[in-house]
Write an enzyme that holds these catalytic residues in place. Structure first.
Site, PDB file in Angstrom:
ATOM      1  N   ARG A  61       0.826  -1.214   0.000  1.00  0.00           N
ATOM      2  CA  ARG A  61       0.000   0.000   0.000  1.00  0.00           C
ATOM      3  C   ARG A  61       0.858   1.262   0.000  1.00  0.00           C
ATOM      4  O   ARG A  61       0.499   2.274  -0.622  1.00  0.00           O
ATOM      5  CB  ARG A  61      -0.908  -0.028   1.227  1.00  0.00           C
ATOM      6  CG  ARG A  61      -1.944   1.088   1.295  1.00  0.00           C
ATOM      7  CD  ARG A  61      -2.986   0.750   2.348  1.00  0.00           C
ATOM      8  NE  ARG A  61      -4.017   1.767   2.454  1.00  0.00           N
ATOM      9  CZ  ARG A  61      -4.040   2.704   3.397  1.00  0.00           C
ATOM     10  NH1 ARG A  61      -3.083   2.736   4.320  1.00  0.00           N
ATOM     11  NH2 ARG A  61      -5.022   3.588   3.446  1.00  0.00           N
ATOM     12  N   HIS A  65       0.330   4.406  -2.520  1.00  0.00           N
ATOM     13  CA  HIS A  65       0.057   5.762  -2.056  1.00  0.00           C
ATOM     14  C   HIS A  65       1.177   6.729  -2.410  1.00  0.00           C
ATOM     15  O   HIS A  65       0.939   7.942  -2.510  1.00  0.00           O
ATOM     16  CB  HIS A  65      -0.194   5.756  -0.546  1.00  0.00           C
ATOM     17  CG  HIS A  65      -1.570   5.297  -0.178  1.00  0.00           C
ATOM     18  ND1 HIS A  65      -2.275   5.783   0.903  1.00  0.00           N
ATOM     19  CD2 HIS A  65      -2.399   4.388  -0.769  1.00  0.00           C
ATOM     20  CE1 HIS A  65      -3.459   5.195   0.967  1.00  0.00           C
ATOM     21  NE2 HIS A  65      -3.547   4.339  -0.031  1.00  0.00           N
ATOM     22  N   ASN A  93      -3.740   8.539   4.710  1.00  0.00           N
ATOM     23  CA  ASN A  93      -2.552   7.985   5.359  1.00  0.00           C
ATOM     24  C   ASN A  93      -2.583   8.043   6.889  1.00  0.00           C
ATOM     25  O   ASN A  93      -1.998   7.192   7.560  1.00  0.00           O
ATOM     26  CB  ASN A  93      -1.298   8.717   4.880  1.00  0.00           C
ATOM     27  CG  ASN A  93      -1.067   8.567   3.390  1.00  0.00           C
ATOM     28  OD1 ASN A  93      -1.372   7.528   2.805  1.00  0.00           O
ATOM     29  ND2 ASN A  93      -0.528   9.604   2.759  1.00  0.00           N
ATOM     30  N   HIS A 192      -6.363  -5.827  -2.511  1.00  0.00           N
ATOM     31  CA  HIS A 192      -7.178  -5.961  -1.303  1.00  0.00           C
ATOM     32  C   HIS A 192      -7.462  -7.420  -0.962  1.00  0.00           C
ATOM     33  O   HIS A 192      -8.237  -7.704  -0.052  1.00  0.00           O
ATOM     34  CB  HIS A 192      -8.492  -5.194  -1.458  1.00  0.00           C
ATOM     35  CG  HIS A 192      -8.324  -3.711  -1.366  1.00  0.00           C
ATOM     36  ND1 HIS A 192      -9.363  -2.827  -1.547  1.00  0.00           N
ATOM     37  CD2 HIS A 192      -7.222  -2.947  -1.118  1.00  0.00           C
ATOM     38  CE1 HIS A 192      -8.909  -1.582  -1.407  1.00  0.00           C
ATOM     39  NE2 HIS A 192      -7.618  -1.632  -1.150  1.00  0.00           N
TER      40      HIS A 192
END
Length: 327
Positions: A61, A65, A93, A192
């Protein structure tokens, strides 16, 4: 033989045309300056995931990001200092992005072996790949040669990263602005298949969909009842739930199978099946064919890792991933 030839070609280009080639990412970028780099990253990541299985999803992740804000430049790793306002405080975040200590450990080991050679941005890309492999997912050659940004963008983090409650058109637009298409969107959403989400990011699906106090009709009601037992109407914001409740630590296609059964945890997961025939078709394909998903995920990760990298003379190689050089 083909690999040997490619090494020779890379070496030849480095020697005779360094200015031209330095603007491209390629897997052998550190072949001569730090040949043990990938082994070091893999070793630290393996230890971290062995300590905590969730860390695989967290490191994956972080790369995502990072790349959606100013490109894959390691900006998410910067702490606030001087004129820099850290992206760590952005809504996507805050109390959510994690794994920074693992990146610090990787950087420390690399600095011992090859001082100021490996960028923090490349560490994120390698750690994401290694985390995926450790969770049972695909491997891929990671193009390398990114350099680190000397700034961060709090507004970019708040506005550019797809959010759990975004509409599908909004998510599609955010991907498109980064050069990623529908296939990439659905395949990368498949990340996911591992990891956890906080109650606060999906609570509205359980209690207040469309402001009418009713649960989201696209969410299986028996599954919703299970979720409500640990995610109350108020409080428990940070209670954690697996994004894939069937195989939460294994990288596979159960994420897509869950969506088809109306058991996608996040709104941004479920709308892939309910709001577009094109994304629905892809969800069905990946649910039926794990190999197809695995293959496309690897391709889309390489594509995502190529979002606006800093190369050549741009940026820097940070000595410490948390701050720019000189601070």
């Amino acid at each position: 033989m083909a690999v040997s030839i490619s090494f020779v070609m890379v070496f030849s280009v480095l020697v005779f045309a360094p200015v031209c080639f330095c603007h491209y990412l390629y897997p052998q970028f550190y072949e001569y300056t730090c040949p043990q780099a990938q082994e070091i990253v893999q070793s630290v990541v393996a230890k971290a995931v062995a300590r905590e299985a969730r860390m695989a999803a967290s490191l994956l992740r972080l790369h995502f990001h990072d790349c959606f804000v100013k490109g894959c430049d390691g900006s998410i790793l910067l702490d606030s200092s001087g004129t820099i306002i850290s992206e760590k405080g952005a809504l996507p975040n805050k109390n959510s992005a994690r794994g920074f200590e693992v990146i610090d450990e990787i950087k420390s080991e690399l600095e011992k072996a090859c001082p100021q050679t490996i960028s923090c941005a490349d560490i994120l890309a390698l750690a994401a790949r290694d985390s995926t492999v450790l969770a049972g997912g695909p491997s891929w050659e990671v193009p390398l040669g990114r350099r680190d940004s000397t700034g961060a963008s709090l507004s970019g983090s708040n506005n550019n990263i797809p959010a759990p409650n975004n509409t599908l058109p909004t998510i599609i637009t955010k991907f498109k602005l980064k050069g990623l298409d529908l296939v990439d969107l659905v395949a990368l959403s498949g990340s996911h298949t591992i990891g956890l989400a906080r109650c606060t990011v999906f609570r509205q699906r359980l209690y207040n969909q469309s402001g009418n106090g009713q649960p989201d009709p696209t969410l299986d009601q028996s599954y919703a009842a299970q979720l409500r037992s640990g995610c109350p109407r108020s409080g428990g914001d940070n209670n954690l739930f697996p994004l894939d409740f069937i195989t939460p630590t294994k990288f596979d296609n159960y994420y897509f199978k869950n969506i088809i059964e109306s058991k996608g945890l996040l709104s941004s997961d479920q709308i892939l099946f309910t709001k577009s025939e094109e994304t629905m078709k892809l969800v069905k394909q990946y649910a039926e064919n794990n190999d197809l998903f695995i293959e496309q995920f690897a391709k889309s990760m390489v594509k995502m890792g190529n979002i606006s990298p800093l190369t050549g003379p741009r940026g820097e190689i940070r000595k410490n991933c948390r701050r720019i050089n000189g601070y």
